[in-house]
Design a protein around this motif. Sequence first.
Motif, short mmCIF file in Angstrom:
data_model
loop_
_atom_site.label_atom_id
_atom_site.label_comp_id
_atom_site.label_asym_id
_atom_site.label_seq_id
_atom_site.Cartn_x
_atom_site.Cartn_y
_atom_site.Cartn_z
N VAL A 3 -0.71 -1.46 9.50
CA VAL A 3 -1.78 -1.19 8.54
C VAL A 3 -2.17 -2.49 7.40
O VAL A 3 -3.13 -2.63 7.00
N ALA A 4 -0.92 -2.94 7.13
CA ALA A 4 -1.25 -4.02 6.07
C ALA A 4 -1.72 -5.16 6.72
O ALA A 4 -2.59 -5.87 6.09
N ALA B 71 7.80 4.10 11.56
CA ALA B 71 7.20 3.93 10.48
C ALA B 71 7.06 2.46 9.83
O ALA B 71 6.17 2.18 9.22
N ALA B 72 8.08 1.63 10.05
CA ALA B 72 7.98 0.35 9.61
C ALA B 72 6.84 -0.38 10.37
O ALA B 72 6.14 -1.06 9.59
N ASP B 73 6.97 -0.24 11.64
CA ASP B 73 5.80 -1.04 12.45
C ASP B 73 4.31 -0.50 11.87
O ASP B 73 3.39 -1.25 11.89
N GLN C 138 -6.90 -8.29 7.28
CA GLN C 138 -8.08 -8.70 7.95
C GLN C 138 -9.56 -8.09 7.52
O GLN C 138 -10.37 -8.86 7.47
N CYS C 139 -9.56 -7.00 7.10
CA CYS C 139 -10.62 -6.41 6.60
C CYS C 139 -11.26 -7.02 5.33
O CYS C 139 -12.39 -7.44 5.06
N ASN C 140 -10.20 -7.27 4.52
CA ASN C 140 -10.60 -8.14 3.40
C ASN C 140 -11.01 -9.35 3.47
O ASN C 140 -11.82 -10.00 2.78
N ILE D 280 -10.46 -3.54 0.27
CA ILE D 280 -10.45 -2.48 0.99
C ILE D 280 -8.82 -2.20 0.66
O ILE D 280 -7.89 -3.08 0.94
N SER D 281 -8.47 -1.13 0.47
CA SER D 281 -6.84 -0.62 0.42
C SER D 281 -6.70 0.53 1.66
O SER D 281 -7.19 1.57 1.48
N LEU D 282 -5.87 0.12 2.64
CA LEU D 282 -5.49 1.20 3.78
C LEU D 282 -4.11 1.47 3.57
O LEU D 282 -3.33 0.70 2.70
#
Length: 128
Positions: free
Chosen positions: A31-32, A24-26, A37-39, A4-6
Amino acid sequence: MEDISLGVPEPILDRLPADDETVAADMQKAVAGWETQCNRILEEADDEREAAGKLLEAIDRFEERYETYDAFVPELRAWGQSPIYAIAWRTLYADVIAQLHDHDDLGEHLDRERNARLVEDGIRLQDL
């Protein structure tokens, strides 16, 4: 299933105040972490149904957070404060949910798992 790529959509980042780059950095860091976690869920799952079940739990948490930020918007406006950050995080959660549903054939597995849970809980579609 493929990894998965988010990501954080540019329109969300563009709406943030230009003088505050920390949000924006947060968002990108968050998201990273979610992507990792999803992967990990995909790697550790025995089959696609188990992966879909665990990812559906994550989506449920994202939906709860979406609703929390959505509730902040009118409250902030009522107090005369800018709701831009609440709107940005709310939109990010909605977008991440959409990204997960759009990934590969994951959306079909998520829909099947959600329907299976409805039936398992004793709720029939006619009751919805």
